[in-house]
Design a protein around this motif. Sequence first.
Motif, PDB file in Angstrom:
ATOM      1  N   ARG A  33       0.844  -1.193   0.000  1.00 48.47           N
ATOM      2  CA  ARG A  33       0.000   0.000   0.000  1.00 48.47           C
ATOM      3  C   ARG A  33       0.882   1.247   0.000  1.00 48.47           C
ATOM      4  O   ARG A  33       1.872   1.322   0.731  1.00 48.47           O
ATOM      5  N   HIS A  71      -6.854   2.623  -5.507  1.00 46.00           N
ATOM      6  CA  HIS A  71      -7.624   2.231  -4.325  1.00 46.00           C
ATOM      7  C   HIS A  71      -9.098   2.129  -4.722  1.00 46.00           C
ATOM      8  O   HIS A  71      -9.655   3.035  -5.331  1.00 46.00           O
ATOM      9  N   ALA A 106     -10.188  -3.095   1.529  1.00 49.96           N
ATOM     10  CA  ALA A 106      -9.118  -2.892   2.507  1.00 49.96           C
ATOM     11  C   ALA A 106      -7.818  -3.590   2.105  1.00 49.96           C
ATOM     12  O   ALA A 106      -6.722  -3.059   2.338  1.00 49.96           O
ATOM     13  N   GLU A 138      -7.033   2.005   6.285  1.00 46.04           N
ATOM     14  CA  GLU A 138      -8.120   1.384   5.520  1.00 46.04           C
ATOM     15  C   GLU A 138      -9.423   1.333   6.315  1.00 46.04           C
ATOM     16  O   GLU A 138     -10.465   0.961   5.774  1.00 46.04           O
TER      17      GLU A 138
END
Length: 621
Positions: free
Chosen positions: A417, A449, A453, A471
């Motif tokens: 991420r 995104h 999550a 998230e």
Amino acid sequence: MKKICITCAIILACLGGAKAQTVPESELPIGWSYYDGDEFNGRKVNYQYWGVYGDNYTKNAQYGQNNKNQRMAQTYRPEQITFVNDGDNRVARITATRDNNPPTPMYAADKYGWWSGALSSHDSKNYNGNEAKYYPLFSRIEIRAKVPYQIGVWMAFWLRHRLGASMFEIDLQEFFVKWNKEKDPAVPFKINQSIHGNDNNTGSVRYNLNPESDRISAIDFNPEEDYHTYGVQIEPDIDDPDNHAVMSFLIDGRIRSVWRSRDYGNRYNKFMSDAVKGGHENATWDVAITGQVGASNSSGDMGVGYPEDDPAYAADKSLVPHSYHMDIDWLRSFRRTGTPLWHGSEAYTGDGAVSGTRVMLPAGLFSGATVGDRVIFDLKKSGSDKYPYLDLRNSSGKSISAWELSIAEGDAKVAFRIEDDAMLNELKTNGSTVYGTGITLFAASLEQHNGIAWEGDKAIKWGEVLVSPKEFVHINAGDTLQFRMRDVAAKAKCYLRQNRNIEGQSDRPKMPSDISEYGHILSLEQNKEDSVYSFAVNAEAAEVLKTYGLAVTGSKYNLTQVKVKAKDTSAAIKNAPAAKEGKASGIYHLNGKKMAVGDLQEALQPGIYIINGSKQVVRQR
């Protein structure tokens, strides 16, 4: 496992050719959107998508049999393609049978003849004025099926270029069972995924462009016992997108090998030339599904042979089965939505790349990235390194990611991420160098995104997946965490823990739950297919997730997705009193609780409310 969405199917069909089927969002591959395909849910062949070998329109009944270099034993006819229910699935079934007096094979007269079936997408042009059905040059094409794995049975799925297989052919799946059993009897099941293409040096077709080590691989399942997915991703080469392509073969959605045309100079890229593409980039690939039986040529049995060549029937040929069948669940094609960053096949060992050059992710490809986006790698564990890992680092060798990823046997897709502005700026300014050991990389991509999550394909064997607290900034009590898993083995376990460590404790703290002391443990059932499990979020768990994030651990399953499902407020909204004509009915929270009388909004906090019977947004003053 077929979960399709039918949207106004009758109306769309009447409009002529509009797509009436889509696939559930949960079944979309990461970084791809659904384009088109056939779910085989009907009662007969859809002639907008297929032609049928051996009928009065496509003809071609002796395809493969009339070729001296293949000498197949089947004769095609439409009766051998039926639609049946297999449990909850509706599938297309191709049956090869030696009953009902099939013709004697033209060039194998001493072998049994077989009736069989075959579908060809470009031959849809033979029916009712339909157009020839082709799929885009750059796409992901997959077929889910249950396929016989027997000596002499050569049922297969393959793509042919619109100018013919001699221009380019991609075999999504072939089983050369006779060859496999004779050459490597210790490995019970192997698959061939091959590329054949025009050779610019000779002007003729060259077979098996991809090396044997990539073309042939062991598989850990019997293809005829259950459904599996076979496919390919065809993409422009990042370094030379106008002249070269990259082809990544897939088994059950996981990349297993990569072929790049530029690795051979300009020898096998004729299909990428403007003259050949000819404006047909959205209509390049003809899909063939063929129920082939038997094969040989002047040099031998081609690794296929005939069913009666099976040693099990050596003493009595009459024991050869009277029929074999292949069940096709669906054909799906997809278009790329993410940004490819790298393609290839690079092994890492001893903290370095085997080639001597670590994979670099160029800064220019991150120009559209934002915080929260993900850098996703397709890979596998390889070699004998004791602690396999993957990391993103800067030019000084310093990690730029929140944490280094440990890699386990069975991992197929992992994600980093983009955690903050510092990491984003580093990627946009300098890109990143990929470090690791004990792994083979196949691809890297940048994915936006999407409200999920976490997603990937991570084998959980007492390792863990860590999900950032960022998230969960909007999570609330009453929401649900959904976990999508695959390859769940017997006695699999899943533990949900807080993404933090407490000094003196060997395990991370468990996730709070209202169910019981062991509410953080999900009970899993053995299942190779996708399964979804849920965890109810209470107030304490919501705060923990916002503060620390989530750690998913356990054993004997692959985690593919973690998703937050917001509490369903529709019932509360429905129960909120509606306004009577000419009279205010009050202000209600979305949960149905009355907040104020009349339309006095001044004291309300910003949010969404039911005001006098309608949903309204109260903004910050």
